[in-house]
Each structure stands twice: as C-alpha cells, then as structure tokens.
Scaffold this motif. Sequence first.
Motif, PDB file in Angstrom:
ATOM      1  N   MET A  27      19.200   0.447  -1.871  1.00  0.00           N
ATOM      2  CA  MET A  27      18.145   0.853  -0.965  1.00  0.00           C
ATOM      3  C   MET A  27      16.841   1.095  -1.741  1.00  0.00           C
ATOM      4  N   ARG A  28      16.969   1.793  -2.897  1.00  0.00           N
ATOM      5  CA  ARG A  28      15.773   2.044  -3.712  1.00  0.00           C
ATOM      6  C   ARG A  28      15.100   0.738  -4.116  1.00  0.00           C
ATOM      7  N   GLU A  29      15.939  -0.243  -4.498  1.00  0.00           N
ATOM      8  CA  GLU A  29      15.383  -1.522  -4.941  1.00  0.00           C
ATOM      9  C   GLU A  29      14.650  -2.230  -3.798  1.00  0.00           C
ATOM     10  N   MET A  30      15.231  -2.167  -2.609  1.00  0.00           N
ATOM     11  CA  MET A  30      14.610  -2.828  -1.462  1.00  0.00           C
ATOM     12  C   MET A  30      13.299  -2.150  -1.070  1.00  0.00           C
ATOM     13  N   LEU A  31      13.260  -0.839  -1.151  1.00  0.00           N
ATOM     14  CA  LEU A  31      12.012  -0.117  -0.884  1.00  0.00           C
ATOM     15  C   LEU A  31      10.968  -0.485  -1.929  1.00  0.00           C
ATOM     16  N   GLY A  32      11.371  -0.505  -3.187  1.00  0.00           N
ATOM     17  CA  GLY A  32      10.441  -0.861  -4.256  1.00  0.00           C
ATOM     18  C   GLY A  32       9.892  -2.270  -4.114  1.00  0.00           C
ATOM     19  N   GLU A  33      10.774  -3.228  -3.786  1.00  0.00           N
ATOM     20  CA  GLU A  33      10.334  -4.607  -3.593  1.00  0.00           C
ATOM     21  C   GLU A  33       9.332  -4.700  -2.451  1.00  0.00           C
ATOM     22  N   THR A  34       9.609  -3.972  -1.389  1.00  0.00           N
ATOM     23  CA  THR A  34       8.712  -3.985  -0.234  1.00  0.00           C
ATOM     24  C   THR A  34       7.352  -3.418  -0.601  1.00  0.00           C
ATOM     25  N   LEU A  35       7.343  -2.283  -1.292  1.00  0.00           N
ATOM     26  CA  LEU A  35       6.069  -1.672  -1.698  1.00  0.00           C
ATOM     27  C   LEU A  35       5.286  -2.596  -2.627  1.00  0.00           C
ATOM     28  N   ARG A  36       5.987  -3.222  -3.574  1.00  0.00           N
ATOM     29  CA  ARG A  36       5.311  -4.135  -4.499  1.00  0.00           C
ATOM     30  C   ARG A  36       4.701  -5.316  -3.746  1.00  0.00           C
ATOM     31  N   GLU A  37       5.461  -5.910  -2.822  1.00  0.00           N
ATOM     32  CA  GLU A  37       4.943  -7.043  -2.051  1.00  0.00           C
ATOM     33  C   GLU A  37       3.723  -6.646  -1.228  1.00  0.00           C
ATOM     34  N   LEU A  38       3.781  -5.466  -0.611  1.00  0.00           N
ATOM     35  CA  LEU A  38       2.632  -4.996   0.169  1.00  0.00           C
ATOM     36  C   LEU A  38       1.422  -4.756  -0.727  1.00  0.00           C
ATOM     37  N   ARG A  39       1.645  -4.178  -1.901  1.00  0.00           N
ATOM     38  CA  ARG A  39       0.539  -3.926  -2.834  1.00  0.00           C
ATOM     39  C   ARG A  39      -0.086  -5.232  -3.292  1.00  0.00           C
ATOM     40  N   MET A  40       0.766  -6.184  -3.647  1.00  0.00           N
ATOM     41  CA  MET A  40       0.248  -7.455  -4.142  1.00  0.00           C
ATOM     42  C   MET A  40      -0.462  -8.239  -3.036  1.00  0.00           C
ATOM     43  N   SER A  41       0.056  -8.163  -1.810  1.00  0.00           N
ATOM     44  CA  SER A  41      -0.593  -8.882  -0.714  1.00  0.00           C
ATOM     45  C   SER A  41      -1.946  -8.268  -0.356  1.00  0.00           C
ATOM     46  N   SER A  42      -2.119  -6.983  -0.696  1.00  0.00           N
ATOM     47  CA  SER A  42      -3.421  -6.355  -0.459  1.00  0.00           C
ATOM     48  C   SER A  42      -4.343  -6.484  -1.674  1.00  0.00           C
ATOM     49  N   ALA A  43      -3.871  -7.208  -2.692  1.00  0.00           N
ATOM     50  CA  ALA A  43      -4.647  -7.464  -3.922  1.00  0.00           C
ATOM     51  C   ALA A  43      -5.056  -6.180  -4.631  1.00  0.00           C
ATOM     52  N   LYS A  44      -4.176  -5.169  -4.574  1.00  0.00           N
ATOM     53  CA  LYS A  44      -4.444  -3.918  -5.290  1.00  0.00           C
ATOM     54  C   LYS A  44      -3.582  -3.855  -6.543  1.00  0.00           C
ATOM     55  N   THR A  45      -4.120  -3.231  -7.567  1.00  0.00           N
ATOM     56  CA  THR A  45      -3.369  -3.054  -8.801  1.00  0.00           C
ATOM     57  C   THR A  45      -2.551  -1.767  -8.720  1.00  0.00           C
ATOM     58  N   LEU A  46      -1.577  -1.666  -9.609  1.00  0.00           N
ATOM     59  CA  LEU A  46      -0.806  -0.426  -9.713  1.00  0.00           C
ATOM     60  C   LEU A  46      -1.746   0.753  -9.953  1.00  0.00           C
ATOM     61  N   ARG A  47      -2.727   0.547 -10.818  1.00  0.00           N
ATOM     62  CA  ARG A  47      -3.673   1.619 -11.154  1.00  0.00           C
ATOM     63  C   ARG A  47      -4.446   2.075  -9.918  1.00  0.00           C
ATOM     64  N   GLU A  48      -4.894   1.136  -9.100  1.00  0.00           N
ATOM     65  CA  GLU A  48      -5.641   1.495  -7.894  1.00  0.00           C
ATOM     66  C   GLU A  48      -4.773   2.299  -6.922  1.00  0.00           C
TER      67      GLU A  48
END
Length: 89
Positions: A1-22
């Motif tokens: 479950m943690r992995e699926m949540l993390g993958e989802t958050l990463r995909e959403l972040r990348m699709s919004s063109a935001k960096t981890l830092r932002e």
Amino acid sequence: MREMLGETLRELRMSSAKTLREVSGEARVSLGYLSEVERGQKEASSELLNAICGALDVPLADVLRLVSDRVEAHATVTPLPLRTPQAAA
C-alpha cells in the motif's frame, strides 16, 4: 500500500512538473522524507498526506481514489501456481 501511494504521489508531482524540492517546501516536509514517502519506504501521516496533496493542488480524495484503483487492479491479478519439485518429476 505504501508503495502504491508513493508511486501515485510521484506520478502526480511529475505530471505537475514540480520538483521534490518545490513540493517539500510547499508541504513543509523535509526533502529526504518526501523522497522516502514517494519510494514507499516511509508511511505518510494523514496530516502530511494532506499537506503534500495541497502542494500538488490535488484533492486528497482524488489521491485516495487513485490509490484505491491501484490496489484493486493489483488484487485482481491472478497469481500463477508455483512449481514444486514433485510436480516437475
């Protein structure tokens, strides 16, 4: 479950063109911790998850639906039977 949540958050972040830092800055969470959440290594509290969703401009309910869809898709995969030494003989 943690992995699926993390993958989802990463995909959403990348699709919004935001960096981890932002996102970490907007959510007020350390860069390292956010990275661990995205990699499924750390569990995000409800408060942290809400803050990350706010930084991504995505409603928490939408993120939970996406994760739920992933869980459901994963659960419907039929595992193949394992070969045992007796079956091979």
